[in-house]
Design an enzyme around this catalytic site. Structure first.
Site, short mmCIF file in Angstrom:
data_model
loop_
_atom_site.label_atom_id
_atom_site.label_comp_id
_atom_site.label_asym_id
_atom_site.label_seq_id
_atom_site.Cartn_x
_atom_site.Cartn_y
_atom_site.Cartn_z
N GLU A 66 41.61 46.08 38.78
CA GLU A 66 40.87 44.95 38.19
C GLU A 66 39.49 44.77 38.82
OE1 GLU A 66 43.45 44.73 40.22
OE2 GLU A 66 43.55 42.85 41.35
N HIS A 77 44.00 48.25 43.17
CA HIS A 77 43.54 47.12 42.36
C HIS A 77 42.50 47.56 41.33
CE1 HIS A 77 45.52 43.82 44.49
NE2 HIS A 77 45.38 44.57 45.57
N CYS A 116 49.61 46.50 42.61
CA CYS A 116 49.87 46.29 44.03
C CYS A 116 51.26 45.69 44.26
CB CYS A 116 48.74 45.48 44.66
SG CYS A 116 48.53 45.90 46.41
N1 GLN Z 1 51.89 42.10 49.90
C1 GLN Z 1 51.77 43.48 49.56
C2 GLN Z 1 51.25 44.30 50.73
O1 GLN Z 1 50.70 43.75 51.65
C3 GLN Z 1 50.89 43.67 48.35
C4 GLN Z 1 49.48 43.25 48.55
C5 GLN Z 1 48.75 43.04 47.26
O2 GLN Z 1 49.37 42.90 46.21
N2 GLN Z 1 47.44 42.98 47.31
O3 GLN Z 1 51.39 45.48 50.75
#
Ligand code: GLN
Length: 524
Positions: A500, A498, A374
């Site tokens: 994970e 994600h 992410c």
């Molecule tokens: N801050 C970034 C976004 O909002 C990544 C979010 C995250 O890593 N969950 O796109």
């Protein structure tokens, strides 16, 4: 008809109700039953997605995008189930439903009260699992005696009466401390905790005692006598080197046999102990992974990452030492030298981002296995834009709203959503993987579904320029890049989602598995 197991806790919080309940569920699955687990939390936050990771650990994202407590991660990893909004309920959410109904006139002007209105709403939510699984395990957050927990205890008391004996049991988890000066395990806190439970009209059927030392027969007899349970239903949960050893420890004590007896269940298949063997796999290699984030003072903030690395290592005979670094640390690059791999997890805001980008640059140029998740992926795109494509001012709209070169940007459809917690792309989205890429090698398929939680995206307007500079876009959802890679690198991957949240004991996530294997090769 579904059978029900309520898991309550007393004496102290953090005793592991989630893990204990999930371990019981796992044993029932190994006996051939389908099982699901859900949590009812007495706190009032309606949207745990906006809770501070420092206070509460990571926000776990369920498959439908519900932003939840990290306990749901245990349910998924142990039971291999997919959680949704139904697996997590808070007082805030329950009261909100009742209050909104009241405002709409649903109660015809009657007085709206904890009993029956709140308790009915709790029961309704518990009953959602009826006929969906053989056994539903319901964890009640907090400890007995907490003021805000009372409506839940009252609801499960009523629920037990309605479903009838033999269909519902209560497993109560307590702490049995060892007092060094007296050289004794003390049962009094357990007695008090059960007394509180009985005050609420609930009689435990099984007591699981968290303890540093095994309970001897006399201690078990005493707990049985004072707490009104059978001695063979007093179980122990001694501290274990790994939480995944708990199901076997419960099995050896006959926990599943007792539970099935109480619920009038006969095993649907011969118990297969091979699940326990996963834990006994010899770990012949060891790797050191640097995880660079910004909530490193609170290890639970990266719980699912740590568990995913651990499980990926376990399946591949690799012991993973995950070491957490603050991205803002001035000597970051010095400190991560010599590590076998670098992982950059998700996150929000600009703090620490330049440190992450320099670590990615170091991993890319020195061919150190890299895995960006992410925000970690977004930083790898910024790094590639700045240092491979020569877009010196490349950044994300999240860090500078007015920046010209937003290689990571908020797309028009997301801009229109404004309420906090509601502005993100969350939950499962499909993606198409390009053949011949590292991603394809790892997944072994073109079609994947992964969980998201972010506001910003790899800006498709920059895709061509970055690809020409050597960044590979190996998967897309529609026009949105989902996975990026780098040519001529042993293992460099950034994922917008994600992974994970989608690892479990039976099956570690393929990108985590590939990453730990690449780190082990680097280590040799
Ligand atoms: N801050 C970034 C976004 O909002 C990544 C979010 C995250 O890593 N969950 O796109």
């Amino acid at each position: 008809m579904t059978k029900w197991i309520f898991v309550t806790g007393g004496v102290a919080s953090s005793l592991g109700k989630g893990v204990s309940g999930a371990s019981v569920g796992k044993l029932l699955q190994l006996n051939g039953f389908t099982a699901a687990m859900a949590k009812f939390d007495p706190y009032f936050n309606v949207d745990p997605g906006t809770m501070n990771p420092y206070q509460h650990g990571e926000v776990y994202v369920a498959s439908d995008g519900a932003e939840t407590d990290l306990d749901l991660g245990y349910y998924e990893r142990f039971l291999g189930m997919k959680t949704t909004k139904d697996n997590t309920n808070t007082s805030g959410d329950i009261y909100k439903t009742v209050i909104e109904k009241e405002i709409k006139g649903h109660y015809n002007g009657n007085t709206v009260q904890v009993i029956p209105h709140i308790t009915d709403e709790i029961k309704k939510r518990i009953d959602k699992f009826d006929n969906k699984v053989d056994v539903a395990l319901i964890e009640i957050g907090g400890t007995v005696g907490d003021i805000e927990g009372l409506p839940f205890l009252e609801a499960i008391r009523q629920f037990t009466l309605e479903k009838g004996k033999g269909n519902v049991i209560n497993i109560h988890l307590t702490l049995v401390p060892y007092i060094g000066a007296a050289m004794e395990l003390k049962t009094k806190p357990t007695q008090h905790s059960v007394a509180k439970l009985r005050e609420a009209g609930i009689m435990p059927d099984m007591i699981i005692c968290r303890c540093e030392k095994p309970l001897d027969d006399d201690v078990k007899k005493k707990i049985a006598l004072f707490c009104n349970v059978r001695k063979d239903a007093v179980m122990e949960a001694t501290d274990c080197p790994s939480i995944y050893l708990i199901p076997e420890s419960f099995y050896n004590q006959g926990v599943d046999k007792q539970v099935m007896k109480m619920l009038n269940l006969t095993p649907k298949k011969k118990f297969d102990t091979s699940w326990f063997d996963i834990m006994k796999k010899e770990l012949t290699k060891e790797i050191n992974v640097a995880v660079i984030g910004k909530y490193t003072g609170m290890k639970d903030a990266y719980k699912s990452i740590a568990e995913s690395l651990y499980l990926a290592g376990l399946h591949n005979g690799i012991k993973v030492n995950d070491v957490y670094f603050e991205a803002e640390d001035e000597n970051l690059l010095e400190k991560i030298k010599g590590f076998d791999g670098i992982l950059i997890p998700g996150g929000y805001g600009y703090r620490g981002v330049e440190g992450k980008i320099s670590a990615i640059n170091y991993a890319r140029e020195n061919k150190i296995p890299f895995f960006g998740i992410c925000l970690g992926m977004q930083c790898s795109v910024i790094e590639a834009a700045r240092n491979m494509a020569g877009i010196k001012d490349a950044t994300s709209g999240e860090f500078d709203n007015n920046a010209k070169e937003q290689v990571i940007a908020m797309l028009d459809e997301q801009k229109s959503v404004t309420s906090i917690g509601g502005t993100q792309r969350v939950g499962e989205y499909s993606a198409k993987i390009k053949k011949g890429t590292l991603a394809y090698k790892l997944y072994g398929t073109e079609d994947i579904v992964e969980r998201h939680r972010h506001r910003y995206e790899f800006n498709p307007e920059y895709a061509e320029r970055l690809e020409n500079a050597g960044l590979i876009i190996s998967a897309k959802h529609d026009k949105l890049p989902e996975i990026v890679e780098i040519e001529d690198h042993p293992f460099f991957i950034g994922v917008q989602f994600h992974p994970e949240f989608a690892s479990n004991v039976d099956k570690p996530h393929p990108v985590f598995a590939g990453f730990v294997k690449a780190c082990a090769e680097k280590h040799n």
